[in-house]
Design an enzyme around this catalytic site. Sequence first.
Site, PDB file in Angstrom:
ATOM      1  N   LYS A   1       2.873  11.313  -3.267  1.00  0.00           N
ATOM      2  CA  LYS A   1       1.834  10.696  -4.089  1.00  0.00           C
ATOM      3  C   LYS A   1       0.987  11.755  -4.805  1.00  0.00           C
ATOM      4  CE  LYS A   1      -1.670   7.057  -3.477  1.00  0.00           C
ATOM      5  NZ  LYS A   1      -2.197   6.126  -2.447  1.00  0.00           N
TER       6      LYS A   1
ATOM      7  N   ASP B   1     -13.147   5.187   1.077  1.00  0.00           N
ATOM      8  CA  ASP B   1     -11.711   5.176   1.371  1.00  0.00           C
ATOM      9  C   ASP B   1     -11.161   6.602   1.354  1.00  0.00           C
ATOM     10  OD1 ASP B   1      -8.971   4.859   1.452  1.00  0.00           O
ATOM     11  OD2 ASP B   1      -8.850   3.439  -0.196  1.00  0.00           O
TER      12      ASP B   1
ATOM     13  N   ASP C   1       0.870  -1.169   0.000  1.00  0.00           N
ATOM     14  CA  ASP C   1       0.000   0.000   0.000  1.00  0.00           C
ATOM     15  C   ASP C   1       0.908   1.221   0.000  1.00  0.00           C
ATOM     16  OD1 ASP C   1      -1.693   2.105   0.486  1.00  0.00           O
ATOM     17  OD2 ASP C   1      -2.535   1.300   2.351  1.00  0.00           O
TER      18      ASP C   1
ATOM     19  N   GLU D   1      -7.279   0.541  -4.532  1.00  0.00           N
ATOM     20  CA  GLU D   1      -7.285   0.450  -3.072  1.00  0.00           C
ATOM     21  C   GLU D   1      -8.617  -0.023  -2.487  1.00  0.00           C
ATOM     22  OE1 GLU D   1      -5.711   4.298  -2.088  1.00  0.00           O
ATOM     23  OE2 GLU D   1      -3.728   3.732  -2.838  1.00  0.00           O
TER      24      GLU D   1
END
Lengths: 176, 618
Positions: free
Chosen positions: B87, B205, B25, B183
């Site tokens: 990210k 999420d 992850d 994800e």
Amino acid sequence: MTFDFAASHFDLFEQPARFAIDARALDARYRALQAQYHPDRYASAGDAEKRLALQIATRVNEAYQILKSPLARGRYLLTLAGVDTQEETNTAMPMDFLMGQMEWREQIAEARASGNVERLEALNTELRGEIGDLEAELGDLLDADRLAEAAVAVRKLRFLEKLDQEIGDAIEAALF
Amino acid sequence: MALLQISEPGLSAAPHQHRLAVGIDLGTTNSLVATVRSGSAACLPDEAGRALLPSVVHYAADGAVTVGYPAQARQNQDPANTVVSVKRFMGRGLHDVADAATPYRFVDEPGMLKLVTAAGVKSPVAVSADILRTLKTRAEQSLGGELVGAVITVPAYFDDAQRQATKDAAALAGLNVLRLLNEPTAAAIAYGLDNAAEGVYVVYDLGGGTFDVSVLELSRGVFEVRATSGDSRLGGDDFDHRLYCWMLEQADLRNLGARDTRLLLTRAREAKETLSEHDVTQITAKLSDGTVIDLELTAETFQQITAHLVQKTIVPLRRALRDARLTPEQVKGVVMVGGATRMPHVRRAVAELFGRPPLTNLDPDKVVALGAAMQADVLAGNKGDDDWLLLDVIPLSLGLETMGGLVEKIIPRNSTIPTARAQEFTTFKDGQSAMAIHVLQGERELVSDCRSLARFELRGIPPMVAGAARIRVTFQVDADGLLSVSATEQSTGVAASVAVKPSYGLSDDEIARMLSESMTHAGDDLLARKLAEARVEAESLVDATSAALDSDGDLLDHAERAAVDAQVAAVRTAMAGDDADRIRQQAEALNQATQVFAARRMDRAVSRGLTGHKIEEL
């Protein structure tokens, strides 16, 4: 891995080539095919096998989408029978249908302008009813081998799907 | 007593050997690595027993790279060289991040920005690779062998450029990518298998920097994504930033340096975390000029000032349900994923929409990595016949530019992958030998509102009357959600085709060259092409410079402005000539001449981001 890319979508899904379809059997066959060919099954395989799995799984997805949608299925049956639906070229539609289209457009534009989501939702429900009726008619025409009339029904459905899309966009625009 | 297995001489037990595979992850704030051992998934901790690896990388002047907690410890002292939340920059250009408050110096590159650090210029891909390499080493040390491969998770709402960047980062870190996995889908695997769930579930999420929502149908052994939506620029970081702005207002501060900004953002994150458990918290900090900040913050105030951020997650949630043609009542459960879902008002908003409390009985930090590990185990071939099938979708529509700057959708969003669609094009004029193709991703009607993935030209089409050429352009989206475009010229019977991966790494010119090389016959005039390319590059540089001068020309004094103008003129003169090398030299000189200007514009953009964004967000 063997796969017949020349097989029709109906053959691939082991269904008779007609409009009426067994939705449950379609879903079951889809899952069985993907369980066999999905690229995840070949994640550790060689490049050639990976590429083949990608192509097969792509074809299975395409065939499933076509068979699942009444409009796409009807169009596909006509293509198999060698009938061109002329959706891009033939815009000559019956007068009463065109009048109906104008009415729909006016109502959608009105509801959109006033941001009336409930009205849009109601129009959507009504339109989906009309689409359902026309799809049933398309099925009858195809089963009765009245292909030229079926092609007209496909063209009409194309118009209605566009309306459905427009209502969806209007609802999104009003909500978000 | 267990029976000993004895293999026949000459036959090894290798086919039954467990193949080492991990799930990673790669998060905005934290990253994790997990694996399946003896049938159950677990996160692999570092030597100190910590599963989380802060996604923070520090670059020192001597070239030393530190990742994780030690890097995090330096961020208050050396914010400019400590990269956090990288990210957010993956597959993004400078214009995408201009409004973000960051202490970094960026340089713009075609397709993706880069960061200037003490150890040199780093692309977000390289920074992410440093994080992945640390996790790879951790896994190999802890598992005692080399990895066969890894499943890397990405936000479901990541577009093609962001996915490609993630895959490249993994390759750079020496990882064999078995699959890029969305994800929320990873979370659904972990949740679904643990709870033998059946029916329609929603995964909500909210991570550090991204928000995803996926609607999945779970039935025996099949995880089918019905629709997905999200916001790839919304996450826990935004709550920190909002709180930071509140602190500035309360303490009447402005124009803080990078170090103080980082300190207050850290305090903001701590306060946010405390308020998930408590009703009130005290924020104290001592700034570099000696100013002491001491503020009391109640949970109620925090919830008020961040209510608009929570509301921003409800829009994609509704859209995903609409796309799946479902109402909230038809959903069996809502699985909460991501550290930011610990905030009570986030949970409350979700509960309100669905009329029931969300499912929070799993660790929101670890569930994605655990699901990825389970999928990695399957993809590595460790499972037998009892494995499961995953059917995922593309999050954003793919299309082509048509007349009038409009986008024609070729593959609609939420199409099950892998998928392909072909479109045939023809020529518009007699003798037309080239055709421009512009690939876009997004839902909006106008080209300018969608993300440009690739722009290329088909050259060398044989001369024919208008409408006679038949060029078939095929879009293929693979199981990683990555697009490739191939073009085939079919009219002459001699079909030529080439696969093009739109990627930040390949410039448009490179893509155009790849295509034209396949289309044109051997013995082409290379010099002419080189000249044309040099002119195109110089032209775009001149255009970019003029645009920058128009908007920020006031940053230069008269002498500086005159120097830039003179160099622009020199480039133009060179472009009028036929010497490709001379054009490149002059363009490079213009690049040099505008460096100070570019740095000042960057400073302005950063300070705008720090001060100018508050009113809108209130």
